[in-house]
Design an enzyme around this catalytic site. Structure first.
Site, PDB file in Angstrom:
ATOM      1  N   HIS A   1       0.878  -1.088   0.060  1.00 41.15           N
ATOM      2  CA  HIS A   1       0.024   0.001  -0.020  1.00 41.15           C
ATOM      3  C   HIS A   1       0.921   1.097   0.018  1.00 41.15           C
ATOM      4  CE1 HIS A   1      -3.872   1.706   1.074  1.00 41.15           C
ATOM      5  NE2 HIS A   1      -3.062   2.996   0.958  1.00 41.15           N
TER       6      HIS A   1
ATOM      7  N   HIS B   1       1.235   4.847  -2.406  1.00 39.51           N
ATOM      8  CA  HIS B   1       0.564   5.672  -3.586  1.00 39.51           C
ATOM      9  C   HIS B   1       1.871   6.294  -4.304  1.00 39.51           C
ATOM     10  CE1 HIS B   1      -3.421   5.761  -2.175  1.00 39.51           C
ATOM     11  NE2 HIS B   1      -2.991   5.486  -1.095  1.00 39.51           N
TER      12      HIS B   1
ATOM     13  N   ARG C   1       3.857  16.093 -14.777  1.00 36.03           N
ATOM     14  CA  ARG C   1       3.300  16.731 -16.048  1.00 36.03           C
ATOM     15  C   ARG C   1       3.413  15.762 -17.304  1.00 36.03           C
ATOM     16  NH1 ARG C   1       2.502  22.444 -15.442  1.00 36.03           N
ATOM     17  NH2 ARG C   1       1.595  22.549 -13.151  1.00 36.03           N
TER      18      ARG C   1
ATOM     19  N   ASP D   1      -6.509   3.404  -9.318  1.00 38.47           N
ATOM     20  CA  ASP D   1      -7.664   3.356  -8.181  1.00 38.47           C
ATOM     21  C   ASP D   1      -8.519   4.712  -8.954  1.00 38.47           C
ATOM     22  OD1 ASP D   1      -6.100   5.582  -7.527  1.00 38.47           O
ATOM     23  OD2 ASP D   1      -6.672   5.494  -5.373  1.00 38.47           O
TER      24      ASP D   1
ATOM     25  N   GLY E   1      -9.066   8.269  -1.790  1.00 37.47           N
ATOM     26  CA  GLY E   1      -9.753   9.495  -1.383  1.00 37.47           C
ATOM     27  C   GLY E   1     -10.612   9.471   0.078  1.00 37.47           C
TER      28      GLY E   1
ATOM     29  N   HIS F   1      -9.556   1.104  -0.643  1.00 36.12           N
ATOM     30  CA  HIS F   1      -9.499   1.934   0.720  1.00 36.12           C
ATOM     31  C   HIS F   1     -11.017   1.850   1.614  1.00 36.12           C
ATOM     32  CE1 HIS F   1      -6.178   3.746  -0.910  1.00 36.12           C
ATOM     33  NE2 HIS F   1      -5.612   4.432   0.272  1.00 36.12           N
TER      34      HIS F   1
ATOM     35  N   GLU G   1     -10.425   3.667   6.928  1.00 35.03           N
ATOM     36  CA  GLU G   1      -9.554   4.513   7.479  1.00 35.03           C
ATOM     37  C   GLU G   1      -9.903   5.726   8.066  1.00 35.03           C
ATOM     38  OE1 GLU G   1      -7.536   6.648   4.122  1.00 35.03           O
ATOM     39  OE2 GLU G   1      -5.691   7.030   5.096  1.00 35.03           O
TER      40      GLU G   1
ATOM     41  N   ASP H   1       1.949   3.895   2.828  1.00 39.35           N
ATOM     42  CA  ASP H   1       0.786   5.004   2.161  1.00 39.35           C
ATOM     43  C   ASP H   1       1.480   5.949   1.412  1.00 39.35           C
ATOM     44  OD1 ASP H   1      -2.017   5.309   1.815  1.00 39.35           O
ATOM     45  OD2 ASP H   1      -2.092   6.192   3.725  1.00 39.35           O
TER      46      ASP H   1
HETATM   47  N1  ADE Z   1      -4.481   9.004  -1.417  1.00 39.20           N
HETATM   48  C1  ADE Z   1      -3.265   9.049  -0.938  1.00 39.20           C
HETATM   49  N2  ADE Z   1      -3.071   8.727   0.416  1.00 39.20           N
HETATM   50  C2  ADE Z   1      -4.317   8.315   0.654  1.00 39.20           C
HETATM   51  C3  ADE Z   1      -4.986   7.799   1.887  1.00 39.20           C
HETATM   52  N3  ADE Z   1      -4.295   7.391   2.944  1.00 39.20           N
HETATM   53  N4  ADE Z   1      -6.405   7.356   2.058  1.00 39.20           N
HETATM   54  C4  ADE Z   1      -6.932   7.538   0.769  1.00 39.20           C
HETATM   55  N5  ADE Z   1      -6.530   8.106  -0.381  1.00 39.20           N
HETATM   56  C5  ADE Z   1      -5.334   8.566  -0.366  1.00 39.20           C
HETATM   57 ZN    ZN Z   2      -3.861   4.739   0.859  1.00 37.94          ZN
END
Ligand code: ADE
Ligand code: ZN
Length: 337
Positions: free
Chosen positions: A16, A18, A71, A138, A170, A197, A200, A278
């Site tokens: 996990h 991003h 970009r 995602d 998000g 997700h 959270e 994350d």
């Molecule tokens: N996008 C980036 N980090 C996130 C997170 N912790 N939860 C949801 N969306 C994300």
């Molecule tokens: Zn995340």
């Protein structure tokens, strides 16, 4: 062997992370100098203050500001190779990395630029750093049904060979998981794995919905599962993995401290818990730091720590023979500790 020596010696898998959130501080500073209109600081100390989050929504605004500076293929390539170098330093062998094509397309990047940056970066990551990547595309949930439709279309039309899973990120509050059911159903029918997700920033009902409506095979975070005993039992019985990111939850102010983190109860309940970062530089996190903090706080034995590393291998979407190899290495390192 020191605890750090042991954690570093374990071959690790990150499930996990991003891509935007993996941008190193140096990369973000360089981008910020090129794109002053984004409002991202160009000074290291200021950037560190910019990364102090008041709450989850504030974190997302900062994340989107960084995202807006990407970009072209070169920017994407820089992020992918930078992430690989950092993972290799920590003996992380494989990562399943979340990319949000809809947002990059909205920010004006051409789809081909994104895909070329990912493919070239991935090839270089493996050749130079020995780290393998698979992608999760995602849906940015806050952008609704349209983002769901376009993310699905992009994933299935372009279908890069290293695309393994389909996600939903998000904010969660007021953004029901169920509305994205048609897109997850189509993605799963096309062979992509479901990794939304959930839980959270909202309660266990969101996790139930991620499982029942979206067919979640792993849950991003899932920390609020400890509020629902029936859900804890279900997650344990079904071996649904949780992608837990302790430092992220602290830095976005969902949890007070590692000691107060629900991970303790998740482990006690025998859940398939995995440790992840994350958005590591934004949170000042590293994967080995997550292992060290959890091991220290909860007094985990080498066998417990090895089990966490093994859980990530088991819950990954790697081919069986690669899993067997990594699990064998983890056993050997743990036995020697
Ligand atoms: N996008 C980036 N980090 C996130 C997170 N912790 N939860 C949801 N969306 C994300
Ligand atoms: Zn995340």
């Amino acid at each position: 062997m020191s605890l750090l020596g042991f954690v570093r010696a374990l071959p690790k898998v990150e499930l996990h992370v991003h891509l935007v959130g993996s941008a190193s501080v140096d990369t973000v500073l360089a981008l910020a100098r090129r794109h002053p209109e984004a409002g991202v600081p160009t000074d290291r100390d200021e950037l560190s203050r910019f990364y102090e989050f008041r709450d989850f929504d504030h974190f997302l605004k900062v994340y989107w500001a960084v995202q807006s500076m990407l970009r072209d293929r070169h920017d994407i390539h820089t992020l992918v190779v930078g992430l690989a170098a950092e993972l290799a330093r920590q003996n992380v062998r494989h990562a399943e990395v979340t990319v949000t094509p809809y947002n990059h397309l909205l920010d004006g990047m051409a789809g081909d630029e994104l895909l070329t940056g990912l493919a070239d970066g991935r090839a270089q990551a493996e050749a130079e750093h020995g780290v393998t990547f698979a992608w999760c595309f995602d849906i940015p949930g806050e952008k609704g049904i349209r983002a769901g439709r376009e993310t699905l279309a992009f994933a299935l039309t372009e279908r890069p060979e290293d695309l393994i899973s389909f996600g939903l990120g998000g904010p969660e509050a007021g953004i029901g998981r169920a509305q994205f059911e048609p897109f997850f159903t189509a993605a799963r029918e096309a062979g992509l794995r479901s990794v939304p997700h959930a839980g959270e920033t909202t309660g266990p009902a969101t996790i139930w919905s991620a499982i029942r409506d979206l067919g979640a095979e792993r849950v991003g975070h899932g920390t609020s599962c400890t509020e629902d005993p029936a859900l804890l039992d279900y997650l344990a019985e079904q071996r649904i993995a949780l992608e837990v990111c302790p430092t992220s939850n602290i830095r976005t102010r969902q949890v007070e401290s590692i000691g107060a983190h629900p991970i303790r109860r998740m482990l006690d309940h025998g859940l398939l818990v995995t440790l992840n970062t994350d958005d590591p530089p934004m949170f000042g996190a590293t994967l080995e730091g997550e292992y060290l903090a959890v091991a220290d706080t909860f007094g985990l034995s080498p066998a417990d720590i090895g089990r966490l590393a093994g859980n990530a291998v088991t819950a990954s979407f790697l081919p069986a023979e690669r899993k067997t190899g990594l699990l064998g290495e983890i056993d050997a390192v743990t036995a020697a500790a």
